[in-house]
Write an enzyme that holds these catalytic residues in place. Structure first.
Site, PDB file in Angstrom:
ATOM      1  N   VAL A  24       0.841  -1.204   0.000  1.00  0.00           N
ATOM      2  CA  VAL A  24       0.000   0.000   0.000  1.00  0.00           C
ATOM      3  C   VAL A  24       0.875   1.253   0.000  1.00  0.00           C
ATOM      4  O   VAL A  24       0.670   2.175  -0.810  1.00  0.00           O
ATOM      5  CB  VAL A  24      -0.974  -0.004   1.219  1.00  0.00           C
ATOM      6  CG1 VAL A  24      -1.681   1.331   1.359  1.00  0.00           C
ATOM      7  CG2 VAL A  24      -1.978  -1.141   1.079  1.00  0.00           C
ATOM      8  N   ASP A 126       6.739 -22.971   4.957  1.00  0.00           N
ATOM      9  CA  ASP A 126       7.404 -24.176   4.436  1.00  0.00           C
ATOM     10  C   ASP A 126       8.731 -23.852   3.741  1.00  0.00           C
ATOM     11  O   ASP A 126       9.596 -24.717   3.635  1.00  0.00           O
ATOM     12  CB  ASP A 126       6.486 -24.914   3.456  1.00  0.00           C
ATOM     13  CG  ASP A 126       5.223 -25.417   4.126  1.00  0.00           C
ATOM     14  OD1 ASP A 126       5.160 -25.390   5.374  1.00  0.00           O
ATOM     15  OD2 ASP A 126       4.285 -25.821   3.413  1.00  0.00           O
ATOM     16  N   ALA A 185      18.591 -30.764  17.952  1.00  0.00           N
ATOM     17  CA  ALA A 185      17.929 -32.077  17.874  1.00  0.00           C
ATOM     18  C   ALA A 185      18.982 -33.183  17.790  1.00  0.00           C
ATOM     19  O   ALA A 185      20.060 -32.985  17.229  1.00  0.00           O
ATOM     20  CB  ALA A 185      17.026 -32.133  16.656  1.00  0.00           C
ATOM     21  N   ARG A 258       7.876 -39.176  25.199  1.00  0.00           N
ATOM     22  CA  ARG A 258       6.700 -38.320  25.135  1.00  0.00           C
ATOM     23  C   ARG A 258       6.680 -37.652  23.765  1.00  0.00           C
ATOM     24  O   ARG A 258       7.715 -37.537  23.103  1.00  0.00           O
ATOM     25  CB  ARG A 258       6.748 -37.214  26.205  1.00  0.00           C
ATOM     26  CG  ARG A 258       6.585 -37.713  27.627  1.00  0.00           C
ATOM     27  CD  ARG A 258       5.172 -38.194  27.898  1.00  0.00           C
ATOM     28  NE  ARG A 258       4.967 -38.537  29.292  1.00  0.00           N
ATOM     29  CZ  ARG A 258       5.212 -39.719  29.840  1.00  0.00           C
ATOM     30  NH1 ARG A 258       5.700 -40.706  29.090  1.00  0.00           N
ATOM     31  NH2 ARG A 258       4.986 -39.941  31.112  1.00  0.00           N
TER      32      ARG A 258
HETATM   33  O1  F6P Z   1       1.495 -24.185   4.306  1.00  0.00           O
HETATM   34  C1  F6P Z   1       2.013 -24.234   5.562  1.00  0.00           C
HETATM   35  C2  F6P Z   1       1.620 -25.441   6.344  1.00  0.00           C
HETATM   36  O2  F6P Z   1       2.134 -25.125   7.559  1.00  0.00           O
HETATM   37  C3  F6P Z   1       2.133 -26.814   5.954  1.00  0.00           C
HETATM   38  O3  F6P Z   1       3.420 -27.093   6.399  1.00  0.00           O
HETATM   39  C4  F6P Z   1       1.117 -27.735   6.556  1.00  0.00           C
HETATM   40  O4  F6P Z   1       1.018 -28.913   5.847  1.00  0.00           O
HETATM   41  C5  F6P Z   1      -0.132 -26.974   6.415  1.00  0.00           C
HETATM   42  O5  F6P Z   1       0.225 -25.616   6.505  1.00  0.00           O
HETATM   43  C6  F6P Z   1      -1.191 -27.352   7.385  1.00  0.00           C
HETATM   44  O6  F6P Z   1      -2.232 -26.432   7.338  1.00  0.00           O
HETATM   45  P1  F6P Z   1      -3.748 -26.693   7.660  1.00  0.00           P
HETATM   46  O7  F6P Z   1      -3.786 -27.673   8.763  1.00  0.00           O
HETATM   47  O8  F6P Z   1      -4.276 -25.362   8.035  1.00  0.00           O
HETATM   48  O9  F6P Z   1      -4.389 -27.221   6.442  1.00  0.00           O
END
Ligand code: F6P
Length: 333
Positions: A24, A126, A185, A258
């Site tokens: 914007v 992602d 990890a 867990r």
């Molecule tokens: O696109 C991002 C993301 O976090 C993916 O890694 C995951 O698979 C997805 O969203 C899950 O999103 P929802 O549960 O909202 O469909």
């Protein structure tokens, strides 16, 4: 006066508001009007759009999610694309700035087939889009994964447990691998890995034998486990692989385990400073392209440089996390 429509397609992520604000502000600079479209293309088809002025985007830089809302809807069918074309003409929209990940790319490519111009700004935790090093939202989500691992670390240590932590982000492997590396990890399983069960058990056993009586195992969503593990654990194919891994480790090493699914704690919340900055930069570039009439391009980041890539490139390819980063992470198991 030229007019753009800005919208989010697909899942939200932190930094979308910074991108909207920047679009914007930059548009005003070039005397381009911005229409904010609510809830993605679904909203456009329901006429949920309004002009955004400077004040509408004040005070949103630090907010997670998106003030516009989003939708997973990808216009695909003939009648949907014709309707979007008609709406584009009706509202005098020159082109769209589409914020999002793979669904945003698919939408933009579909629109292109109907001669509806757009520019893509990559926004997905992602971080797996082929045309950019960084997508808006990834760095914030990575912080969430790292912080969660730090938190889980201390309780794992107190109870001498194996903690299985599930991340989003499949199949690219970015959140699990980078999060695992940053959060220390002790084993990372991504959905593109073929799990070697012996390696997993050996790694955890070795830790215990060397006095480290706890382990953090990061597992990405979408992992497919070898059949023999599922059968040996007497689990079904519906059982969450993260839980199967816990059962398997317990069976082999008799260590308590867990499980934590980080879920949506990764995707929400305040954007990190870098996400605000790349969102601001990439949206500014998108508006510059609009000004030049250079549509059908995706903006991106190569390091700290903002880039533009034509839609003719293979935008839908998944960009897997760097092999060398995966190897590096293993050194610390
Ligand atoms: O696109 C991002 C993301 O976090 C993916 O890694 C995951 O698979 C997805 O969203 C899950 O999103 P929802 O549960 O909202 O469909």
């Amino acid at each position: 006066m030229r007019r753009i429509g800005i919208l989010s397609v697909g899942n939200d992520c932190p930094g979308l508001n910074a991108a909207i604000r920047s679009a914007v502000v930059n548009s005003i600079e070039f005397e381009i009007e911005t229409m904010g479209i609510k809830d993605g293309f679904e909203g456009l088809m329901e006429d949920k759009l309004d002009v955004l002025v400077r004040n509408d985007v004040s005070g949103i830089l630090h907010l997670g999610g998106t003030i516009l809302g989003t939708s997973l809807f990808v216009p695909e069918k003939d009648e949907e694309l014709v309707e979007i074309k008609n709406k584009t003409i009706q509202y005098g929209i020159t082109g769209y700035v589409i914020l999002g990940g793979r669904n945003a790319v698919r939408s933009a490519l579909n629109l292109q087939r109907y001669g509806i111009p757009s520019i893509i700004v990559p926004a997905t935790i992602d971080n797996d889009l082929s045309f950019t090093d960084f997508s808006i939202g990834f760095i914030t989500a990575l912080e969430h994964v790292t912080e969660a691992l730090d938190v889980i670390h201390s309780t794992a240590e107190s109870h001498h447990r194996v903690m299985i932590v599930k991340t989003m982000g499949g199949p690219g492997g970015w959140l699990a691998t980078f999060g695992g590396l940053a959060g220390g990890a002790d084993f990372v399983i991504t959905s593109s890995d073929v799990l070697n069960p012996d390696e997993l058990v050996k790694t955890i056993k070795h830790r215990y034998e060397s006095g480290k009586r706890f382990s953090l195992v990061v597992i990405e969503e979408g992992v497919k486990l070898p059949e023999e593990i599922i059968d040996e654990c007497k689990c079904s194919y519906e059982t969450d692989p993260a839980q199967v891994i816990g059962i398997y480790i317990n069976k082999k090493l008799d260590i308590e385990w867990r499980y934590t699914n980080l879920g949506y704690t990764q995707r929400g919340g305040t954007p990190s400073s870098m996400d605000r900055i790349i969102a601001t930069q990439m949206s500014a570039k998108a508006i510059e392209l609009v000004k030049m009439g250079k549509f059908y391009h995706a903006v991106g980041m190569k390091g700290f440089i903002v880039t533009e890539v034509p839609y003719s490139d293979t935008l839908l390819n998944v960009r897997p996390v760097d092999y060398y980063i995966k190897q590096l992470a293993k050194l610390f198991y």
